[in-house]
Design an enzyme around this catalytic site. Structure first.
Site, PDB file in Angstrom:
ATOM      1  N   CYS A 206     -14.945  -4.975  -9.482  1.00 36.34           N
ATOM      2  CA  CYS A 206     -13.565  -4.633  -9.850  1.00 36.34           C
ATOM      3  C   CYS A 206     -13.401  -4.294 -11.327  1.00 36.34           C
ATOM      4  CB  CYS A 206     -12.616  -5.757  -9.456  1.00 36.34           C
ATOM      5  SG  CYS A 206     -12.517  -5.974  -7.671  1.00 36.34           S
TER       6      CYS A 206
ATOM      7  N   HIS B  48      -0.334   6.371  -5.633  1.00 37.44           N
ATOM      8  CA  HIS B  48      -1.227   7.396  -6.189  1.00 37.44           C
ATOM      9  C   HIS B  48      -1.166   7.428  -7.714  1.00 37.44           C
ATOM     10  CE1 HIS B  48      -1.454   8.597  -2.008  1.00 37.44           C
ATOM     11  NE2 HIS B  48      -2.593   9.192  -2.340  1.00 37.44           N
TER      12      HIS B  48
ATOM     13  N   GLU C 184      -4.595  -6.636  -1.198  1.00 39.50           N
ATOM     14  CA  GLU C 184      -5.484  -5.657  -1.818  1.00 39.50           C
ATOM     15  C   GLU C 184      -6.443  -5.102  -0.778  1.00 39.50           C
ATOM     16  OE1 GLU C 184      -6.337  -6.297  -6.524  1.00 39.50           O
ATOM     17  OE2 GLU C 184      -7.864  -6.904  -5.120  1.00 39.50           O
TER      18      GLU C 184
END
Length: 192
Positions: A48, A92, A138
């Site tokens: 991550c 986005h 997530e």
């Protein structure tokens, strides 16, 4: 097969306006959304730390008292508010650039979402309407959540690590010294 009704219930004839609200109890109303975003984490050792994306799933739960029609909030209004306040701002997008300065963890994001939605509901002006819970997935199996009761009380404040300009003083992890960073090596988070 069941019989279809031959007539529809008529307001003023079969039911009165006063009967539309069955009760005056607080009720929870929830709606789910998805959005796609990219981010990376600071002071993190693992995948991550590099730019990557998620299809986030967001569950928003609000509560309030029904109006004279029996509605706490119209689902269409809740959808509009959440989309304008959260989803359209993050969908986005590169989260590190569009969120306030923070590490873009799900744990940080749910608190920001709660705060933003609280402000948006206050602007709507519906008495008694409040955010109860925000859940942000997530991945299909990993999520963070925050509840109203946790946002309102701080009985555990004495056990939280001290913060200095948003950074932990002491503690564990790659931002803490001495264990997380080799002696003499620059900290990935700056001096602590």
């Amino acid at each position: 097969m069941r019989n279809l009704p031959t007539t529809l219930q008529t307001l003023g004839k079969d039911i009165t306006r006063e009967q539309l609200r069955y009760h005056q109890k607080r009720v929870l109303v929830a709606k789910e959304f998805t959005f796609d975003s990219a981010h990376h984490l600071h002071c993190y050792e693992g995948k991550c730390a590099i730019l990557h994306g998620h299809t986030y799933r967001l569950r928003v739960a609000v509560s309030g008292y029904p109006d004279d029609r029996g509605l706490v909030i119209d689902f269409a209004d809740l959808k509009r508010i959440v989309k304008e306040t959260i989803v359209d701002r993050l969908d986005h997008q590169y989260l590190n650039a569009v969120l306030p300065p923070m590490n873009t963890t799900a744990e940080n994001m749910v608190v920001w979402m709660f705060e933003e939605l609280e402000k948006a509901l206050a602007r709507e002006g519906t008495p008694g309407l409040r955010v109860e819970e925000i859940v942000l997935w997530e991945t299909p199996t990993s999520y963070a959540a925050v509840k109203r009761e946790w946002m309102e009380r701080r009985e555990d404040a004495g056990t939280l690590p001290a913060l200095h300009h948003g950074r932990r003083v002491g503690g564990i992890g790659p931002c803490a010294r001495p264990g997380g960073v080799a002696a003499g090596a620059p900290s990935p988070c700056g001096a602590v």
